[in-house]
Design a protein around this motif. Sequence first.
Motif, short mmCIF file in Angstrom:
data_model
loop_
_atom_site.label_atom_id
_atom_site.label_comp_id
_atom_site.label_asym_id
_atom_site.label_seq_id
_atom_site.Cartn_x
_atom_site.Cartn_y
_atom_site.Cartn_z
N SER A 121 33.96 22.59 2.25
CA SER A 121 33.82 24.03 2.47
C SER A 121 34.21 24.41 3.89
N ALA A 122 33.82 23.55 4.85
CA ALA A 122 34.19 23.85 6.24
C ALA A 122 35.69 23.76 6.44
N VAL A 123 36.31 22.74 5.78
CA VAL A 123 37.75 22.60 5.90
C VAL A 123 38.46 23.79 5.27
N THR A 124 37.96 24.23 4.12
CA THR A 124 38.59 25.37 3.45
C THR A 124 38.49 26.63 4.30
N SER A 125 37.30 26.88 4.88
CA SER A 125 37.12 28.06 5.73
C SER A 125 38.01 27.99 6.97
N ALA A 126 38.07 26.82 7.55
CA ALA A 126 38.92 26.68 8.73
C ALA A 126 40.39 26.88 8.39
N ALA A 127 40.81 26.37 7.23
CA ALA A 127 42.21 26.54 6.83
C ALA A 127 42.54 28.01 6.59
N ILE A 128 41.59 28.73 5.97
CA ILE A 128 41.85 30.16 5.73
C ILE A 128 41.94 30.92 7.04
N ASN A 129 41.00 30.66 7.94
CA ASN A 129 41.03 31.36 9.23
C ASN A 129 42.31 31.04 10.01
N LEU A 130 42.70 29.74 10.00
CA LEU A 130 43.93 29.38 10.71
C LEU A 130 45.14 30.01 10.05
N GLY A 131 45.16 30.07 8.72
CA GLY A 131 46.28 30.71 8.03
C GLY A 131 46.40 32.18 8.39
N LEU A 132 45.26 32.86 8.52
CA LEU A 132 45.31 34.27 8.91
C LEU A 132 45.86 34.44 10.33
N VAL A 133 45.44 33.55 11.22
CA VAL A 133 45.95 33.63 12.59
C VAL A 133 47.46 33.38 12.62
N ILE A 134 47.91 32.37 11.85
CA ILE A 134 49.35 32.06 11.80
C ILE A 134 50.13 33.24 11.24
N LEU A 135 49.62 33.80 10.14
CA LEU A 135 50.32 34.93 9.52
C LEU A 135 50.38 36.13 10.46
N ASN A 181 46.19 35.79 19.92
CA ASN A 181 44.91 35.50 20.55
C ASN A 181 43.88 36.58 20.25
N LEU A 182 44.32 37.83 20.29
CA LEU A 182 43.39 38.93 19.99
C LEU A 182 42.93 38.87 18.54
N VAL A 183 43.86 38.60 17.64
CA VAL A 183 43.48 38.51 16.23
C VAL A 183 42.53 37.35 16.01
N ALA A 184 42.84 36.18 16.61
CA ALA A 184 41.97 35.02 16.43
C ALA A 184 40.61 35.21 17.07
N THR A 185 40.53 36.02 18.13
CA THR A 185 39.26 36.19 18.84
C THR A 185 38.37 37.24 18.20
N PHE A 186 38.96 38.36 17.77
CA PHE A 186 38.14 39.48 17.33
C PHE A 186 38.22 39.77 15.84
N ALA A 187 39.23 39.27 15.14
CA ALA A 187 39.39 39.64 13.73
C ALA A 187 39.12 38.49 12.78
N VAL A 188 39.20 37.27 13.26
CA VAL A 188 39.04 36.10 12.40
C VAL A 188 37.88 35.27 12.92
N GLY A 189 37.05 34.80 12.02
CA GLY A 189 35.94 33.93 12.40
C GLY A 189 34.87 34.71 13.15
N GLU A 190 34.18 34.03 14.04
CA GLU A 190 33.14 34.65 14.83
C GLU A 190 33.77 35.50 15.92
N SER A 191 33.35 36.75 15.98
CA SER A 191 33.94 37.69 16.92
C SER A 191 33.61 37.28 18.35
N GLY A 192 34.64 37.37 19.20
CA GLY A 192 34.46 37.05 20.61
C GLY A 192 34.69 35.60 20.95
N GLU A 193 34.98 34.74 19.99
CA GLU A 193 35.22 33.34 20.25
C GLU A 193 36.58 32.93 19.71
N LEU A 194 37.26 32.09 20.46
CA LEU A 194 38.55 31.56 20.04
C LEU A 194 38.35 30.11 19.61
#
Length: 768
Positions: free
Chosen positions: A125-139, A198-211
Motif C-alpha cells: 500500500s505504501a509503495v502504491t501510494s508513493a508511486a501514485i504521488n510520484l506519477g502525479l509529480v512527473i506528469l 517542486n511547488l506541485v510536489a510540496t503543496f498539491a501532492v502528499g502531505e502539504s508543505g513537505e517535499l
Amino acid sequence: MTLPRRTLYLISGWLLACLLLVSGPLQAQSPEGQQAANATLASLLENPETRQQLIDQLRAQAQAPAEAATEAAQDVASEPSLPRQLADATSHIVDELGGQIGGAVDTLAGLFGGNLVDDGGFDMSAVTSAAINLGLVILATFVLFLAIRRLARPFFTRLSQWSLNGQGLQPLLRLVICVAVAALIDALVVALAYVGGNLVATFAVGESGELSTRASLFLNAFLVIELLKAAVRMLFASHYEGLRLLPIGAANASYWNRWIARLIGLAGYGLMVVVPLVNAYLSPALGSAVGTLIMLGAYVYAVAVVMRNRQALRQALNHKAGQTTMTASRVSLQLFARTWHLFALAYFTVVLVLTLTRPETALPFVLLATLKTLVTVLAGMLVSSFLTQTIGRRIRLGDDLRRKLPMLEARLNHYVPTALRVVRAVILIVVAMLVLNAWGAFDLAAWYASEAGRGLIGKLLSVFVILVVAAAAWLGLASLIEHKLNPETGGGVPSARAQTLLALFRNALAIALVTLTAMIVLSEIGINIGPLIAGAGVLGLAIGFGAQKLVQDIITGVFIQVENAMNTGDVITVGGVTGVAEKLSIRSVGIRDLNGTYHIVPFSSVDTVSNYMRDFAYHVGEYGIAYREDIDEAIQVLRNAFEDLKADEEHNVNLLEPLEVAGVIALADSSVNIRVRIKTTPGTQWATGRAFNRLVKLHFDAAGIEIPFPHTTLYFGEDKDGGAPPARVRVLEKKASRQSSQSDVEEEVHFGPADTQNSQEVHNDEDG
C-alpha cells in the motif's frame, strides 16, 4: 600472578618514553608531569639491566621502519603486469555481476514468495501510494515543461530567422549569439518547470508543505537531464535551422537529437530515479542489478545505433572532406570517417566499464568529461569556422590600394591561408590536449606548470612572433619597392636602371630575411647557431675555391650593375648574342633574340657589352644611284624624304636632329653611294630606318632616279663564219590601260644571221 620488578620498571619506562615522544607539547604545558617523568626515567637508567633492555628495544624500533620500507619496495617491484591487472579487473567485474544477479534473484524470490511482506520489509500500500504521488509529480512537471516551451516557440522562431537573414554581423557570430540566447531561454524553461514541479510536489501532492524524497530525486534528475538535452539541442536543433551549430540537414539533426535524448533519458532517469527508489523500497542488491541492466541496455542501444549509421556518417564525412581545401583537414576527416565508429564504441565501452567498476563516482565523472569534451570540440570548431569566414576567404583590397600596390593582394591571399592552416593545426592540438585532460589521460595543468611545458609554450610563442614580424617586414618592404616601380603611384615611369636595381634589391632582401629569420628561429628553439655560422663560413670559403667561375660571375655582375652597363629592356650584344635583356640577376643575364630564342649568358663570359639604348641612337643609311644621275638632285630627294618623315606624327617624336648628309662615300662598281645619318631616341633607330627607306624608294621613283640593280648577259654562240644563230626571245609584260584594264602583250624578237652583233644583252629587272 605477579610480575617481576624488573619488568614493571621496563613497562613504566616504555610508557614514559612514549609520553615523552608523543605528548611533548602537553608536557611543556604541565611542569609537574614533566618532573615525575624525568624522575622515573632517571631511576630506570640507573639500573644497568633495565637500561640495556631499553636500549635494545629502542634499536629494534629503529630497525622496524627500514624493514617496512624494504617490504614496501618488494611489493612495488612485484606489482602485477598489465595483462594480470586486466584479468583481475575482468574477474572482479564478473564477480560483481554474479553477486548482483544473485542478490536480485533472492530479492525477487522473497518479494514474490511473500517473505518480505511477512517480515515487514515491503508494504504494498505504501509503495502504491508513493508511486501514485510520484506519477502525479512527473506528469505535472512534464506538462508544465511542454506548456512553457510552447510559449517560448515564438522567441526561438525569431532568433532562427534573425540568425539566417540578419544584417550587420558576420554570419557565424550571429549564429553563436542566437544559439547562446536560445540556450538561456531553454535553460529558463527547464528551471521554471523544475520550480513548478517542486511547488506541485510540496503543496498539491502528499502531505502539504513537505517535499518527499522520491519527488526530490525525480526533480533533481529532471533538472540535470533536461539541461543536458538543452545542450544537445544547441548542436541538433531539428526545428530551427538558424539555431543549429552543426552544419547538417534537418532530417539528420532530428534523428541524432532524438537518439541522444533517448539515451540520456534512459541512463539518467534510470540511474538517478529508478535505482535509488528500488534501493529504498525493495533491496540494495536489486537496485544494483537494475542499474547494471539499465547500463547494459543503454550500451546495447548505443552500439546498435552506431553500427546502423556507420556507412551513412562515413559518406557524409567523406563528402565534407572533399569540400575541404586544406590537405591536413581533408586527410584527417577521411581518416575519421573510417574510424569514427571505433571511437564511439570505445567511448560507450569505457562508460560501461567505469559504471560497473566504480558505480559511486563513474556517472559524475563520465558526465563531466563528456561535457568538457563536447564544449572543447565545439569551441574549437567555432573558432576555426570563425577564422575561416573572417580571413579564410579571398582578400580583396580597395581599388586605390590595389592600384598603388598591385602585388599586395596576391601576396596576402598566398600568406593568409598558410597562416590559417598553422592556426588550425594549433587549435587541433589544443583541443586534443584538453580532451585528454578531461578524461584524465593527460594532466594539462601539471604539464604547463612544469619547466618543460612553460619552456615549450614560450618558445612556440617566440617563434610565432618572429615569423609574424618577418612576414610583416617582407610585405612592407616589398610593397614599398612595388610602389616605387609602379608608374602610376611611384612618381612616374621609373628608369630602366631603377627597375633593375630595385628588382635586384628585392631578391637580395628576400634572401636576407629568410636567412636571418631561420637563424633567429634556430637560436630561439635552443640550437647554438655559432658553430652553424662558423661552418657556413668555412663552407663558403670552400665553395669559393671550388666554384671560382661562380664567384667570377657574381663579381663581374656587381661591376656591371655599378657601371650601369645594361638594364632590363635594353637591346644589347653580350657574348655574341644580340637581343633584349629580359632578366638580370647577380650572376647572369637573360636575353631574348630576334627569333624569340631565350639565352642565358653568365657574366664571366662577358668581355664586351654593346648597349644600343644609351642616351640616343643613329640610323645610318647608304643609298646607291646610277652613274648617270645627278648627285645633288639625289641628295635633295633624300632631304625631301626626311621632311616627309618629320611630318609623320608617329616618327616625329623619335627624331632628335635634322638629317645629316655625309655625301658620296664610294664610287662603286655599278653605283654611286651616298650616306646619311638620322639621330633618334634610343631603341627607335630600327623603326625610323625602315620608315625612311620606304620614303626614299617612293621619292626616287617619283624623281626617275635609278637605283642600280644587277645585269645579266645572254650569249647565244656563233658559227665559223662569225654569224650568230637565230634566237627566239619572248617577253611577257603587263601594261595598264588608261581605263584601268590590263592585257598581256606578247612580243617576239628574232635574231637572225643578218644581225651584226653576235650577242644580245637583255636587261631583266626583279619584277620581269
